[in-house]
Motif scaffolding. Structure first.
Motif, mmCIF file in Angstrom:
data_model
loop_
_atom_site.group_PDB
_atom_site.id
_atom_site.type_symbol
_atom_site.label_atom_id
_atom_site.label_comp_id
_atom_site.label_asym_id
_atom_site.label_seq_id
_atom_site.Cartn_x
_atom_site.Cartn_y
_atom_site.Cartn_z
ATOM 1 N N VAL A 136 0.871 -1.448 0.080
ATOM 2 C CA VAL A 136 0.000 0.020 -0.009
ATOM 3 C C VAL A 136 0.884 1.275 -0.102
ATOM 4 O O VAL A 136 0.650 2.176 -0.943
ATOM 5 N N ALA A 195 2.086 2.025 -3.461
ATOM 6 C CA ALA A 195 1.224 2.768 -4.327
ATOM 7 C C ALA A 195 1.230 4.175 -3.895
ATOM 8 O O ALA A 195 1.156 5.062 -4.810
ATOM 9 N N CYS A 202 -3.085 8.773 -5.983
ATOM 10 C CA CYS A 202 -2.920 7.632 -4.936
ATOM 11 C C CYS A 202 -3.966 6.547 -5.224
ATOM 12 O O CYS A 202 -3.798 5.448 -5.400
ATOM 13 N N ARG A 260 -3.407 2.907 -6.658
ATOM 14 C CA ARG A 260 -3.974 1.679 -5.841
ATOM 15 C C ARG A 260 -4.647 0.833 -6.722
ATOM 16 O O ARG A 260 -4.471 -0.543 -6.490
ATOM 17 N N LEU A 288 -2.539 -2.743 -6.630
ATOM 18 C CA LEU A 288 -3.154 -3.440 -5.441
ATOM 19 C C LEU A 288 -4.398 -4.573 -6.216
ATOM 20 O O LEU A 288 -4.812 -5.461 -5.286
ATOM 21 N N GLY A 329 -7.448 -4.745 -3.141
ATOM 22 C CA GLY A 329 -7.436 -3.216 -2.366
ATOM 23 C C GLY A 329 -8.586 -2.691 -2.505
ATOM 24 O O GLY A 329 -8.677 -1.501 -1.647
ATOM 25 N N TYR A 369 -12.732 1.816 -6.495
ATOM 26 C CA TYR A 369 -11.570 2.809 -6.901
ATOM 27 C C TYR A 369 -12.163 4.249 -7.823
ATOM 28 O O TYR A 369 -11.267 5.132 -7.817
#
Length: 280
Positions: free
Chosen positions: A74, A77, A227, A231, A235, A239, A248
């Motif tokens: 994490v 990223a 960010c 991610r 991820l 994630g 996201y």
């Protein structure tokens, strides 16, 4: 006695100036050469995110239950997002210095358009940020078991998040360079907001652990969305459970980063000054 005939002289040919794009590319090459000549700036720019990644990734290496991810990944990223926004800090400070020492005043006496100047700064920042991201990815893969995506569509997402994020934050840096009253105060005025943004945008502290009022503030700036986009790239679906919306929201990321590019350019054109305050 008749006077000899003289041929009429044609007006001198004024050479056509290069296009704005060509001037911008030329300016980008000059900016890049000047950056790499400043060895101390090069060392600090590239070493700072590396040191932060190694420190935070080594200290906070716990697994995130139910995701198959660890905290270190994490951080990779998040710090890629911070590296992509270093143009905000670097340009804000360097342009304030150039304005204070008269460099911009001398450039104002040339036919260089403002847009070409902004373009040169932005392209130089794109190149430097890309180099930083490559180094951070290499460290993430070697030290923190980061898996690079294999799908072309995911790398396409990385590309537009990176380009829009770097351009938007670079233009914001150009605009904020007019805020310091002199080069001596530029570092103090510009570094503090950048550090604060990193803490409230999900770089060092998971966004889900922040109070809602801080999240609302960070949502006004590009770093939070950069960010979030990165991610999604590194991820994957696992994630997404770490996000506030459990998604996201890439359409929203694209919309807001694009708005920052357009708004940042308008803000630059409105606030940019070739001369320092004492020259007025």
């Amino acid at each position: 006695m008749s006077q000899p005939l003289t041929r009429p002289t044609s007006p001198p040919v004024v050479p056509r100036l290069p296009s704005t794009v060509r001037l911008g590319l030329s300016r980008a090459a000059i900016e890049t050469k000047m950056f790499f000549r400043e060895r101390d700036a090069v060392i600090f720019t590239f070493s700072f995110p590396i040191i932060m990644l190694v420190l935070f990734g080594s200290i906070f290496a716990d697994d995130l239950e139910g995701t198959g991810l660890n905290v270190s990944q994490v951080y990779v990223a998040g710090l890629i997002g911070a590296a992509a926004m270093t143009g905000f800090q670097n340009l804000g400070i360097s342009i304030a210095v150039e304005r204070d020492d008269g460099t911009l005043k001398r450039l104002a006496g040339t036919p260089l358009p403002r847009t070409a100047y902004f373009m040169g700064k932005a392209l130089n920042t794109l190149f430097i940020s890309f180099c930083q991201v490559v180094i951070l990815l290499a460290i993430g893969v070697m030290l923190f078991d980061l898996e690079l995506p294999s799908e072309t569509s995911v790398w396409a997402t990385f590309t537009w998040v990176f380009v829009l994020g770097v351009l938007g934050s670079s233009l914001l840096g150009v605009a904020i360079s007019s805020l310091p009253r002199s080069s001596k105060s530029a570092t103090a005025v510009i570094v503090m907001p950048f550090v604060v943004l990193q803490f409230i945008s999900g770089v060092f502290i998971p966004i889900t652990r922040l109070p809602s009022w801080l999240v609302n503030i960070s949502s006004l700036f590009p770093l939070k969305w950069m960010c979030q986009g990165f991610r999604s790239v590194f991820l994957g679906d696992a994630g997404a459970t770490l996000e506030l919306a459990k998604s996201y929201e890439l359409d929203r990321v694209a919309l807001l980063l694009g708005a920052w590019v357009i708004g940042g350019l308008v803000l630059c054109l409105m606030t940019f000054r070739w001369k320092s305050r004492r020259d007025h």
